[in-house]
Design an enzyme around this catalytic site. Structure first.
Site: not given
Ligand SMILES: O=C(COP(=O)(O)O)[C@H](O)[C@H](O)COP(=O)(O)O
Length: 323
Positions: A131, A202
């Site tokens: 991701c 998340d």
């Molecule tokens: O799963 C996702 C994003 O999912 P989506 O694209 O569905 O929002 C990321 O790994 C976390 O949110 C952490 O990201 P960060 O470290 O930027 O908070």
């Protein structure tokens, strides 16, 4: 007072994932509360409170899984919910200040995670990530800028392909990066002799389980089988106070069209956006407060929320629940 158009537009952007990633969503929510407070025109404190609560509800309703969203909203709203104010003007100032504090803390936390996590990276590492995570990018970019040399394998991350964002950002930094289909993870782990997996989060549950983009738990399982360290990078406002009292984390189910526009007749499509990785598969969690094992999450939560049950959404954090 009617909610400003801009507030509704940002809420819609979060819902449609034009603003995405748990940290970004949290900062956007704080920013929107600030914007709403500044746009308030009335002169009644009671009315201001009701109006701000409506904005808070709208923001929280956009996406259900990342706890950074309600944590950010509750942090900003705490000033308003608990403070004694003479006028809406004072209350407005308190909201704006709390929102600024949150955003500054968040940006600083991502930088700090970069510094702390980069110490775990060694020259010669071959790293899988999944991701797109600001916290993970912060670690990789900090390590690269400090002179460490390594190779990153980024998964595409179907169905929304956030892995492309990761690959593009890392390539812009000059970091060697290879984009691979999600289904290639196990094969890449073996053939490229992967040395580390680093993902974002998340939500972190009180038992140390990590809720992150769908597919994360499969990668963790594969890493566990191959004894490859599985590292999670996350700010502590993604720790969920709700899970201390046993509330399950809701996994967002997104529209089936994201997977396939026109499925053959009789074919049902499911599109869960996140999954939970059990704490047994997580080697360490890199936070802005330091590196902790998953079993210490409850302690950090206790430290963060014991004096502020209101931030747990009114859930009273009982002493023996974290003992
Ligand atoms: O799963 C996702 C994003 O999912 P989506 O694209 O569905 O929002 C990321 O790994 C976390 O949110 C952490 O990201 P960060 O470290 O930027 O908070």
């Amino acid at each position: 007072m009617e909610l400003p158009e801009e507030v509704r537009r940002i809420a819609e952007d979060i819902k449609a994932m034009r603003i995405r990633g748990a940290g970004r969503i949290a900062r956007a929510a704080a920013q929107t509360l600030m914007l709403a407070a500044e746009a308030y025109k009335g002169d009644s404190l009671e009315d201001f409170r009701a109006y701000m609560e409506e904005v808070a509800r709208l923001l929280i309703s956009t996406r259900p899984t990342a706890v950074s969203l309600p944590n950010a909203v509750n942090y900003v709203m705490r000033a308003l919910r608990e403070g004694r104010f003479q006028s809406p003007e004072d209350a407005r100032k308190a909201v704006v200040e709390a929102a600024r504090d949150f955003i500054e803390y968040s940006l600083q936390a991502v930088r700090r995670i970069g510094e702390i996590g980069s110490r775990l990276i060694e020259t010669g590492d071959r790293i899988i990530t999944h991701c797109n995570s600001n916290a993970v990018e912060s670690i990789l970019v900090t390590a690269w800028r400090s002179g460490k040399r390594f190779h990153v394998y980024a998964t595409e991350t179907r169905p929304r392909f956030q892995g492309y964002i990761t690959a593009r950002n890392l390539a812009r930094e000059g970091i060697p990066v290879t984009l691979v289909p999600d289904s290639a993870v196990l094969s890449v782990m073996r053939s490229r002799r992967i040395t580390r997996v680093i993902v974002g989060a998340d939500t972190i549950a009180a038992n140390g389980a990590v809720i992150n983009k769908i597919g994360t738990s499969q990668i963790a399982l594969a890493a566990h089988l191959h004894r490859i360290p599985f590292i999670v990078a996350t700010e502590t406002y993604k720790f969920s106070p709700y899970t201390v009292v046993g509330q399950p984390v809701e996994i967002e189910e997104r529209p089936p069209e994201e997977v396939l526009e026109n499925p053959p007749e009789g074919v049902v499509i499911r599109n869960p956006a996140f999954d939970a990785t059990p704490p047994e598969y997580v080697d360490m969690i890199v936070t802005e407060r330091g590196i902790i094992p998953p079993k210490s999450v409850a302690l950090v939560l206790w430290e963060l929320f014991r004096r502020r049950p209101a931030e747990a959404g009114g859930v009273k954090v009982e002493e023996d629940a974290t003992a």
